[in-house]
Scaffold this motif. Structure first.
Motif, mmCIF file in Angstrom:
data_model
loop_
_atom_site.group_PDB
_atom_site.id
_atom_site.type_symbol
_atom_site.label_atom_id
_atom_site.label_comp_id
_atom_site.label_asym_id
_atom_site.label_seq_id
_atom_site.Cartn_x
_atom_site.Cartn_y
_atom_site.Cartn_z
ATOM 1 N N HIS A 170 35.538 31.756 53.508
ATOM 2 C CA HIS A 170 34.082 32.379 53.820
ATOM 3 C C HIS A 170 33.724 33.097 52.710
ATOM 4 O O HIS A 170 34.611 33.660 52.005
ATOM 5 C CB HIS A 170 34.543 33.178 55.199
ATOM 6 N N ASP A 181 35.788 36.224 51.294
ATOM 7 C CA ASP A 181 37.059 36.104 51.276
ATOM 8 C C ASP A 181 37.605 36.275 49.992
ATOM 9 O O ASP A 181 38.733 36.886 49.774
ATOM 10 C CB ASP A 181 37.632 34.826 51.861
ATOM 11 N N HIS A 232 40.848 30.020 56.926
ATOM 12 C CA HIS A 232 41.917 30.254 55.876
ATOM 13 C C HIS A 232 43.172 29.249 55.484
ATOM 14 O O HIS A 232 43.407 28.982 54.493
ATOM 15 C CB HIS A 232 42.524 31.905 56.176
HETATM 16 ZN ZN LIG Z 1 37.619 34.466 56.105
#
Ligand SMILES: [Zn+2]
Length: 239
Positions: free
Chosen positions: A37, A40, A142
């Motif tokens: 994202h 991140d 993730h």
């Molecule tokens: Zn994330």
């Protein structure tokens, strides 16, 4: 008895750190930091990214998604537009280019097509260093980013060094025992500045709750004020 247990625990920690290495000693020329994202890559490795940049390494961040599901009350399209703009601001601030892979936040997938897409991206960018999510993470996106990257590492003949990074260890990343560290004391403020550009995520509280604790603990392990930690992917000689 408690003292003996504590002594053994300290010895184990010391033994691990004794064999740990400085990731920057790899003298890398081109790095990809692949996160699920927007925010991140900034969260897990941006202190390192900035140090690499300052050493003359070309750094590129890759976002698997545009964070479509990440703003309550906004449609996917609205959230993606806001978060895309935030990524653009980080690039304007740091000079670190970014790429979107256009998966969907919360609905990312691992398919043959997605494996091929990641492999082709890496073949086109030709990094000698890739940093991504540790696949044992509570967030599915993730895990997917980590596994897609791992597969590309294997399918491209492991011609780059692959490292896993941690995100909010204890809440998201688990079972993370670092093999490499980077002293980010000189770049930590710039890292936090870039991280907090993702204003739509209300990240201010995360700095004290997660980053101060995590990067401070890694700093203690690496004997500096602030550090980011990594696990290097290895492969046995026999394939
Ligand atoms: Zn994330």
């Amino acid at each position: 008895m408690k003292k003996i247990a504590l002594f053994i625990a300290l010895c184990l920690v010391a033994a691990n750190v004794a064999v740990a290495q400085d990731l920057l000693a790899g003298n890398y020329k081109k790095a990809l930091i692949i996160g699920a994202h927007p925010d991140d890559p900034e969260s897990m490795a941006y202190g390192t990214a900035l140090r690499l940049r300052d050493m003359g390494c070309e750094v590129v961040t890759v976002y698997l998604t545009r964070g479509e599901a990440g703003i309550p009350g906004k449609t996917h399209e609205e959230a993606a537009a806001i978060r895309t703009r935030e990524c653009e601001k980080v690039t304007e601030m740091t000079g670190i280019r970014h790429i979107f892979l256009n998966q969907i936040d919360g609905s990312s997938e691992i398919t043959n097509e997605r494996y091929l897409e990641m492999k082709q991206l890496i073949e086109a960018e030709k990094p000698d260093l890739v940093i991504t999510h540790w696949p044992i993470d509570s967030h599915r996106d993730h895990r997917h980013a980590g596994l897609l990257t791992y597969d590309a590492w294997r399918r491209t003949g492991r011609h780059f060094d692959l490292f896993y990074a941690e995100v909010m260890t204890g809440l998201q990343t688990t079972n993370f025992n670092p093999t490499h560290y980077v002293d980010i004391t000189s770049t930590r403020q710039a890292k936090l500045d870039a991280y907090l550009v993702h204003d739509s995520q209300g990240l201010t509280g995360n700095v004290a709750k997660f980053h101060d604790t995590m990067e401070g603990m890694r700093g203690l392990e690496w004997q500096c004020k602030w550090a980011e930690a990594f696990i290097k992917a290895i492969w046995p000689k026999v394939d």
